[in-house]
Design a protein around this motif. Sequence first.
Motif, short mmCIF file in Angstrom:
data_model
loop_
_atom_site.label_atom_id
_atom_site.label_comp_id
_atom_site.label_asym_id
_atom_site.label_seq_id
_atom_site.Cartn_x
_atom_site.Cartn_y
_atom_site.Cartn_z
N GLU A 1 -23.27 61.22 1.81
CA GLU A 1 -23.29 59.81 2.14
C GLU A 1 -24.71 59.25 2.04
O GLU A 1 -24.95 58.20 1.46
N SER A 2 -25.67 60.02 2.59
CA SER A 2 -27.04 59.57 2.61
C SER A 2 -27.61 59.51 1.18
O SER A 2 -28.31 58.56 0.81
N LEU A 3 -27.30 60.51 0.37
CA LEU A 3 -27.76 60.50 -1.03
C LEU A 3 -27.11 59.35 -1.78
O LEU A 3 -27.78 58.64 -2.54
N GLY A 4 -25.81 59.14 -1.55
CA GLY A 4 -25.11 58.06 -2.23
C GLY A 4 -25.69 56.71 -1.85
O GLY A 4 -25.92 55.85 -2.70
N ALA A 5 -25.95 56.54 -0.55
CA ALA A 5 -26.49 55.27 -0.08
C ALA A 5 -27.88 55.04 -0.65
O ALA A 5 -28.24 53.94 -1.08
N GLY A 6 -28.69 56.12 -0.71
CA GLY A 6 -30.07 55.97 -1.18
C GLY A 6 -30.16 55.79 -2.68
O GLY A 6 -30.92 54.98 -3.19
N LEU A 7 -29.38 56.57 -3.41
CA LEU A 7 -29.54 56.59 -4.86
C LEU A 7 -28.60 55.63 -5.57
O LEU A 7 -28.90 55.18 -6.66
N ILE A 8 -27.44 55.31 -4.98
CA ILE A 8 -26.50 54.44 -5.67
C ILE A 8 -26.52 53.04 -5.05
O ILE A 8 -27.08 52.11 -5.62
N SER A 9 -25.94 52.90 -3.86
CA SER A 9 -25.93 51.59 -3.24
C SER A 9 -25.59 51.76 -1.77
O SER A 9 -24.65 52.47 -1.42
N SER A 10 -26.37 51.12 -0.90
CA SER A 10 -26.14 51.31 0.53
C SER A 10 -24.86 50.61 0.98
O SER A 10 -24.24 51.00 1.95
N GLY A 11 -24.45 49.58 0.24
CA GLY A 11 -23.24 48.86 0.60
C GLY A 11 -22.00 49.74 0.52
O GLY A 11 -21.03 49.56 1.25
N TYR A 12 -22.04 50.70 -0.41
CA TYR A 12 -20.87 51.55 -0.63
C TYR A 12 -20.90 52.83 0.20
O TYR A 12 -20.08 53.72 -0.01
N LYS A 13 -21.86 52.90 1.15
CA LYS A 13 -22.03 54.12 1.94
C LYS A 13 -20.73 54.60 2.56
O LYS A 13 -20.33 55.76 2.40
N ASP A 14 -20.05 53.69 3.27
CA ASP A 14 -18.80 54.08 3.95
C ASP A 14 -17.69 54.38 2.96
O ASP A 14 -16.84 55.22 3.20
N ALA A 15 -17.72 53.66 1.83
CA ALA A 15 -16.69 53.89 0.81
C ALA A 15 -16.79 55.32 0.28
O ALA A 15 -15.78 55.96 0.01
N ILE A 16 -18.02 55.81 0.15
CA ILE A 16 -18.22 57.18 -0.34
C ILE A 16 -17.53 58.17 0.59
O ILE A 16 -16.79 59.06 0.16
N ALA A 17 -17.75 57.98 1.89
CA ALA A 17 -17.14 58.89 2.87
C ALA A 17 -15.62 58.88 2.74
O ALA A 17 -14.98 59.93 2.76
N PHE A 18 -15.05 57.69 2.59
CA PHE A 18 -13.59 57.62 2.54
C PHE A 18 -13.04 58.13 1.21
O PHE A 18 -11.94 58.65 1.15
N PHE A 19 -13.83 57.94 0.16
CA PHE A 19 -13.42 58.47 -1.12
C PHE A 19 -13.33 60.00 -1.03
O PHE A 19 -12.35 60.61 -1.49
N ILE A 20 -14.34 60.60 -0.39
CA ILE A 20 -14.32 62.06 -0.20
C ILE A 20 -13.10 62.45 0.64
O ILE A 20 -12.39 63.41 0.33
#
Lengths: 321, 294
Positions: B254-273
């Motif tokens: 989540e932290s890598l996704g938020a930092g490297l991709i987009s912080s707005g999608y942080k929670d979406a990454i978790a739910f996608f996983i």
Amino acid sequence: MRSDRIKFLAFALVVLLLPLPLSGGYLTNVLIFVGINGVLALGLNLLLGYAGQISLGQAAFFGLGAYGSGVLTTQFGFNPWVAMVVVALCVALFAFALGFPVLRLKGHYLAMATLGVGVIANIAFNETVDLTGGPSGLSGIPNLAIGTLTFDSDLKNYYLVWCFALGMILLSLNLVNSRFGRALRAIHDSEVAARVMGVNARLMKVQVFTLSAVMSAIMGSLYCHVMTFISPTSFGFSFSVEILTMVVIGGLGSVYGSILGALLLTLLPEMLRTFQDYDIIVYGLLLVTMTIYMPGGLVEGIPALFRLIMPTKKGSEVGNA
Amino acid sequence: MELLNQVTQFVISGLATGSIYALIGLSFAIIFNSTGIINFAQGEFVMLGGVLTIFSLNVLQLPLAAAIVAAVAVTTVIGILFERLAIRPLKNATPLALIIITIGMSILIRGVVMLLWGKDTQALPAFSGTDPITVAGATLLPQHLWIFGVTVMVIVGCRLFFNHTISGKAMRACSFNRRAANLVGISVGRMVLFSFVISAAVGSLAGVIIAPLTMTAYDVGVMLGLKGFCAAIMGGMGSGLGTVLGGLILGTLESLGAGLISSGYKDAIAFFILLLILFIRPQGLFKKGETERV
């Protein structure tokens, strides 16, 4: 069967006459939302009350309908009716494809998966700012129109929404009394037994999931044209829970129960307006106490309560006389 | 080099939030294992931990340590009331009724907290200052160390409890087979209550130690609870190392996704996983063998 038809006609008559004494005021506006929420609850009830499959992501499909129609009409100049059909078809395809992996799960896991879908959709509404306007919302959505008749007043919108709602209620009534509806109830009671009897449980679950998604999406399209403004907060997790509350409070596995639940929970916040934030507590209390003490919902609870009160009431009347 | 430092930084903060997810996941698994209930109000216990500590600290003027103890204690009592008032009255409950009732309780708790303390987000001061420590080109906050320390302690504590005490063993017996446990004289009802006690305590502790980093408010419980559930799923709903690893992986991704991709999608990454795992390996990432799709 015949009494069912009479019941529906009586209901339709009430719906058609109800706004006349209100003359298009504030209450008519509230009743529009009763219609929209009623169909959303009805869609979820087909899935939850009949087939026994929970979804905590109904608001996502409602949102997809609203944003789909909103974006197509404002950004791409689609005719609203065409947009509504296109969006309904897209949501149907999406829900059908999603249904297969999601509905393999059961119970808590199914609840969590549908919830995840809901949260991801809501984040997408917030983040695709170029298309949806992000958190500040999408405005300037046109009203629906047939020829020169534009649905731009509360009263016109009331009849528009309720025409759709009555159609979907009729469809649902027919559906639940059909072979399909009986198969759904069989799946609810025991999926294994239903399978043994030759019911394709997997496909049927996906079909009813798709149907409830499309019903929600169509209501979403109507909602966006009625409101002419939408923002992501209307399509979040808490709204999915609200729809669930309507179904449970109205009565699982009852078409009119869903409408009753929607009526109660749409009017309740209006009545509690003076107490502002207390409505969240009332929601919670209703959910908990109804699940414990009235698991059949209002449609079963009210007659039961009636039977409970009636004898004593009669007795006291006799005593008075 | 610049990128490498950034990545190290994301991993460190990801591991810290991941530890929190692991603790919350653990508190999910404890209840699930003894009752078969996924408590949708688990996140509310986490939120109560943070909010009650801030209240005891600022309004009751308790010292920090006492405020934390008070917050955890009060949350535990709420956990007991929760079990008594909402779970126990439901006899022969279906999963559906349990889902609805725990959702109802979570709304109720959130509503009461909102009425009592308002909607503002509040921060808890860091336990031991905010002077950053530099490690391998990235900065580490003292609070991160607290989080790692407490997480390790709780996990070791749980392990000792479940493997080396009579009560812990009895609870494990209940999770394997309630009927058999009942037959050998274990009071299943008491073990269920016990699981709510431990779960509320662990959950609220997670809420306390994260509050200085992320701020807290009446509605933070929803997201934290869901991510904790995600960690528990990754670990296969076991109360051991799997959940901890699940939490750490989730937090880091989540932290890598938020930092490297987009912080707005942080929670979406978790739910996608979460969705991926539910679809592909509902028995958890680290469990071998077949498990029925529950």
